[in-house]
Design a protein around this motif. Sequence first.
Motif, short mmCIF file in Angstrom:
data_model
loop_
_atom_site.label_atom_id
_atom_site.label_comp_id
_atom_site.label_asym_id
_atom_site.label_seq_id
_atom_site.Cartn_x
_atom_site.Cartn_y
_atom_site.Cartn_z
N PHE A 170 5.51 3.28 0.04
CA PHE A 170 5.46 4.16 -0.92
C PHE A 170 6.64 5.42 -1.61
CE2 PHE A 170 2.06 2.06 0.25
CZ PHE A 170 1.46 1.25 -1.10
N GLY A 204 4.71 5.38 -6.76
CA GLY A 204 3.90 5.92 -6.44
C GLY A 204 3.57 7.13 -7.31
N ARG A 208 -1.66 10.91 -6.49
CA ARG A 208 -2.62 9.77 -5.69
C ARG A 208 -2.89 8.56 -5.99
NH1 ARG A 208 -7.15 12.57 -2.42
NH2 ARG A 208 -5.69 14.38 -2.28
N ALA A 211 -0.56 5.52 -6.43
CA ALA A 211 -0.39 4.86 -5.00
C ALA A 211 -1.47 3.87 -5.31
CB ALA A 211 -0.60 5.79 -4.07
N GLN A 214 -1.69 0.77 -6.73
CA GLN A 214 -0.83 -0.30 -5.79
C GLN A 214 -1.18 -0.39 -4.54
OE1 GLN A 214 2.15 2.60 -6.73
NE2 GLN A 214 3.71 1.87 -7.91
N SER A 230 4.91 7.05 3.79
CA SER A 230 4.98 7.82 1.56
C SER A 230 6.52 8.10 1.53
CB SER A 230 3.24 7.72 1.59
OG SER A 230 2.60 6.42 1.56
N MET A 235 0.31 10.54 -2.38
CA MET A 235 0.65 8.85 -2.50
C MET A 235 0.03 8.84 -0.85
SD MET A 235 4.48 8.25 -4.22
CE MET A 235 5.42 9.12 -2.78
N ALA A 239 -2.85 5.77 -0.64
CA ALA A 239 -2.72 4.68 0.20
C ALA A 239 -3.85 4.43 1.18
CB ALA A 239 -1.54 4.42 0.83
#
Length: 361
Positions: A170, A204, A208, A211, A214, A230, A235, A239
Amino acid sequence: MLKFLCGALLALGMVVGPFARAESVLFLNPGTPVELFWTSYSQFMQAAADDLHIDLRILYSNRTSEVVIAQAREALLGPHRPDYLVFVNEESVAPEILRLAKGSGVKLFMVNSALSPDQTRLLGARPDKYPDWVGSLVPNDEEGGYLMLKELIRLHPPVAPGQTIDLLAFSGLKITPSAQLREKGMRRALAEHPEVRLRQLVYGGWTRARAYEQAKLLFKRYPQTSLVWSANDEMSFGAMQAFEETGAKPGKDALFSAINNSPAALHALLDNRLSVLLGGHFTLGGWALVQLHDYNQGVDFSRYGGRDRQISLLQVIDRAQAKRLLALGSEKKFGVDFHKFSAKGQPVSYRYPFSLQALMH
């Protein structure tokens, strides 16, 4: 007579004891007032300003380049101009700010993201062309991206010959130099480890929420993922949230990494949810003020390490350092005497000793 003399000296910009006027600095913070990295960055910068008696103002742009440009235009062309404008080349705003600054009399200093190679070529960015641009200070972003993946791979259990390790990455904003450099470092580490397979890299936007959205798709697409790289902590948290929603556990079923030493990231490292954390660059603004304070007192800081400097602030943070960094937040001025970093009166061999270790006493 004394009053007249002091007034005349002040008019000349000379520093005269208790009558000295503090230099004014405006920092255009590209983040938001609730973004942990940028708020800790501002806090450290304010600690430096208080210690050095600098008149510091901070404006947030909420990650909107148009707002940064509008803030810069007001600062550079408006009636209340600061002595120094400190800014980040986030979303490639530097060329427009350099253009606006011409003839303003305001000195410019770049932090975190300086000009990209393409911008330097296009602008012909030489000191003589932009005399009011006095310098820049950036972290070791490429090395940071490299070290983060190397440490993730080191912590991953070894795989049998012919087997591979699935990696997701990311990155931040595609047009931000720091994101580009961290990604470049990640790819350098990847080239050294053919057993690691980058399944997908996404942007991303440092956030937050993005990400997380995604990652929800990516973990479905690549269920064997066991490493997640990341470029910042926000991010990584996004994730992690998506990963936990699959019923898996960060730090056990996959190893996560991040850059930034926000309290949340430091706690995640101590809780073993984050396996690798790099940080230290939240101090850049404070260190920049040390240099500008020197400059304001006639010190040619280019003699002490260069006008434009990259410093190795990004480093892998261990658990003992994480505990120390968490404790620093409650210490006055982060426990730092900023005056002791000054180059004033130092021999030419002196180099500004800016590092995360400076906080670890």
